[in-house]
Design an enzyme around this catalytic site. Structure first.
Site, mmCIF file in Angstrom:
data_model
loop_
_atom_site.group_PDB
_atom_site.id
_atom_site.type_symbol
_atom_site.label_atom_id
_atom_site.label_comp_id
_atom_site.label_asym_id
_atom_site.label_seq_id
_atom_site.Cartn_x
_atom_site.Cartn_y
_atom_site.Cartn_z
ATOM 1 N N ARG A 11 -2.018 -9.473 5.749
ATOM 2 C CA ARG A 11 -2.453 -8.819 4.520
ATOM 3 C C ARG A 11 -3.687 -7.988 4.844
ATOM 4 N NH1 ARG A 11 1.834 -9.352 2.860
ATOM 5 N NH2 ARG A 11 2.599 -10.399 0.988
ATOM 6 N N GLU A 32 -2.631 -0.737 -1.350
ATOM 7 C CA GLU A 32 -1.362 -0.141 -0.915
ATOM 8 C C GLU A 32 -0.741 0.676 -2.037
ATOM 9 O OE1 GLU A 32 1.163 -3.149 0.822
ATOM 10 O OE2 GLU A 32 -0.270 -3.580 2.398
ATOM 11 N N HIS A 40 3.800 -1.054 5.304
ATOM 12 C CA HIS A 40 4.218 -2.414 4.929
ATOM 13 C C HIS A 40 5.728 -2.605 5.176
ATOM 14 C CE1 HIS A 40 3.060 -5.961 2.126
ATOM 15 N NE2 HIS A 40 4.014 -6.326 2.947
#
Ligand code: NAD
Ligand code: 3PG
Length: 619
Positions: free
Chosen positions: A307, A336, A355
């Protein structure tokens, strides 16, 4: 501020009974869901008995929605809104059971508009399921399925308040995330992304993109859980020397795949590559920062598929600019998507992906099946092993055990936060002291709550009654239970609960008892859970808010000194208690605080001359 009130042990005469080990998961789950907890219930047993939790934890199957939004909707079937792309096999399963509306890329307004027509919603990490969504559902939304691990994008408190069960798919993308970590590691070492962009721009820069070799290099894995251990296996295949730092992982499990568990210090100072695989928690937030970068070998390379928040991104830019960090490869970001002008993303020594850790065809098929099964089960009223916010048992049956359930979880949370070092947690002993007969107190719920307290603060796993024993076993943690039978009135189900973690170091060495285990003990007083013992020290502090434990030389003025440091920063002390070995020797002060003190306040407490050690713990 309450006056110090050391607690004395309540036990009179007693004897100890070892309770049988937890039933393996396969046997426990279905049996537990069907059966009452005791074979021979008594009056007390009746009060503490847990009915099958399913019906209360998750709602029963839906009746048809007359206004189901999917075209061709079948009356009598629930409606599932799939808001992000889901694998075909999962969709097929869903369609057998429900009307399925695949509407990808909805705006927040469109999602709110649709949600009142849906019984379940399935998302990945790209859809924010906030309080507004639950409110807009008008009570109809009963299940949210997160097709993946992290539920950062789902407002769990709002889901719970609206009676909506949240389930996730915790295992199907583990290998994909590990493979992506290895892909980033190798791509970074050989400048694949930069060289590709250069060649496509018409350049032929062979000297500029000389890489570094992996064989024989030291890779430090931070977070040796599901993904971290899979990365370790693969990196060993590349000839790397793999070490790992994870204060809670089992050293035996690491050794079994040829990995040595080391301290954070050793990982920071010896690694050529550092790969991050811990969850984002208050303890791991910005775990890589100016201070930790300063300890690293010059030229270290960092990989992050965990993360974004576990790295202080501004500090990473500074470390890249100064050359401490030669390169970084990042799949995840604090925000994000990151800003288009992000210095980190645009840095020439940084390789980035949006991601993509879980984004393989195979992982997405697996995740789709895992989440479809969980959502269907939840809509049918079954309690899924991957339920994130399921109540352990309905509130009405908890009347008597409720405060002990809270106490059990909080003791687990406290105990795990006291662990330090690299040895890992292998053995946890729980002792229940009670005047009730052995068959008159079922401890399964309490054990599950202690497991929840031990595991949730340090992992990406959510623990519920169905998966508690399995989760502990999977992490190599053996939980044994012992009963101390007290002479006295069986009216109160439990006099005290003690949680001990054996063979570990502690951040707060005074928490280690004379017999060598981290030991915390608690009681319920006037319906409120209290911490009554830490290590060998008797304390008495209500388990609300957060807690500071200090060990000090027992002398006048200590309560005032610590109280004033906290007062200066407007941190409210809710409770304070001092336990000591003998007058003017050592004492442990337990201070309950409503607000979280800043780092500088905690440093000031540590600098008070008579304070020998201290720790801040979140409850
Ligand atoms: N990029 C992606 O697409 C992707 C995909 C899957 C998982 N993830 C992320 O990867 C991470 C790991 O997932 P997992 O399934 O392996 O979780 P896990 O819970 O199985 O493992 C996490 C490990 O971190 C350890 N840990 C906790 N606090 C620590 C600390 N302070 N220092 C060192 N170790 C600590 C825990 O003991 C545990 O062993 C999570 O952050 C998860 O969200 C990302
Ligand atoms: O939490 C997860 O499972 C991963 O971060 C993957 O997220 P995604 O499903 O949005 O790719």
């Amino acid at each position: 501020m309450a006056a110090p009130s050391p607690t004395t042990a309540a036990a009179t005469t007693h004897h100890r009974i070892l309770l049988p080990s937890p039933t393996p998961r396969g046997a426990l789950a279905p049996a537990f869901l069907r059966l009452p907890l005791r074979a021979q219930p008594s009056a007390h047993a009746q009060r503490a008995r847990l009915p099958a939790p399913v019906a209360a934890a998750a709602p029963a199957a839906s009746t048809a929605s007359p206004e189901a939004p999917a075209s061709g909707a079948v009356a009598g079937k629930p409606t599932v809104l799939v808001a992000e792309k889901l694998g075909a096999a999962g969709l097929a399963l869903l369609r057998e059971f429900a009307n399925v509306d695949c509407s990808y890329g909805l705006s927040p307004e469109e999602l709110r508009a649709k949600i009142s027509l849906c019984d379940a919603l399935i998302v990945r990490s790209g859809t924010k399921v906030g309080r507004d969504v639950f409110e807009a559902s008008g009570g109809r939304l009963r299940v949210v399925g997160r097709a993946g691990v992290g539920i950062d994008n789902v407002d769990l408190a709002a889901a719970t308040e609206h009676g909506c069960l949240v389930v996730n798919a915790p295992t199907a993308n583990t290998v994909a995330a590990a493979e992506h970590g290895i892909a980033l590691l190798t791509a970074m070492a050989r400048n694949i992304a930069q060289a590709d962009a250069s060649l496509k721009a018409g350049k032929w820069q062979r000297n500029k993109y000389v890489g570094v070799s992996l064989v024989g290099k030291t890779l430090a894995i931070l977070g040796f859980g599901k993904v971290g251990s899979e990365v370790a296996r693969r990196a060993k295949g590349l000839g790397m020397h793999v070490i790992a730092h994870d204060p809670y992982a089992s050293a035996d499990r690491a050794r079994a795949i040829g990995v040595e568990l080391v301290s954070m210090e050793e990982a920071m100072t010896t690694a050529d590559f550092i790969s991050l695989h811990m969850p984002l928690t208050p303890a791991t937030d910005k775990m890589l920062n100016d201070e930790t970068f300063a300890k690293m070998k010059k030229g270290v390379r960092i990989i992050n598929v965990a993360r974004g928040g576990v790295i202080d991104e501004e500090a990473l830019v500074r470390a890249l600019d100064s050359g401490i960090v030669a390169q970084a490869a990042l799949d995840v970001f604090t925000k994000e998507p990151p800003a288009a002008d992000s210095k980190l993303v645009l840095h020439e020594n940084v390789t980035v992906t949006p991601h993509l850790g879980a984004s393989t065809v195979e992982a997405q098929e697996g995740v789709a099946i895992e989440i479809a099964e969980a959502v269907i089960g939840a809509l049918k009223g079954e309690l899924a092993a991957s339920a994130v916010n399921a109540p352990m048992v309905p509130a009405e049956v908890l009347s008597e055990l409720a405060p002990f359930v809270v106490l059990a979880e909080k003791l687990g949370r406290l105990a795990v936060q006291l662990v330090a070092g690299g040895g890992g947690i292998k053995s946890v002993k729980v002792t229940y002291a009670s005047a009730r007969a052995p068959d008159d107190l079922d401890t399964r719920l309490l054990r599950a709550m202690i497991t929840k307290g031990l595991i949730e603060p340090i992992s990406s796993v959510f623990v519920n009654l169905v998966n508690a024993d399995f989760t502990a076993k999977q992490r190599g943690v053996r939980i044994t239970e012992e009963r101390i039978l007290l002479n006295g009135s069986p009216e109160t189900p439990i006099d005290y609960i003690q949680v001990q973690i054996a063979n570990v170091e502690s951040k707060f060495p005074s928490a280690i008892s004379e017999t060598g285990e981290i030991t915390v003990e608690g009681r319920v007083k006037d319906g409120v859970p209290h911490l009554t013992k830490v290590g060998a020290f008797q304390v008495d502090v209500s388990l609300e808010g957060s807690l500071i434990l200090c060990r000090q030389v027992d002398q006048p003025g200590m309560i005032g000194s610590v109280g004033s440091v906290l007062g200066e920063e407007n941190v409210n002390v809710s409770f304070m208690s001092v336990g000591r070995i003998a007058p003017r020797k050592h004492a442990v002060m337990a201070i309950g605080v409503d607000e979280e003190p800043s780092k500088s306040t905690l440093t000031k407490i540590g600098e008070i001359p008579a304070i020998e050690e201290f720790v801040f713990l979140k409850l």
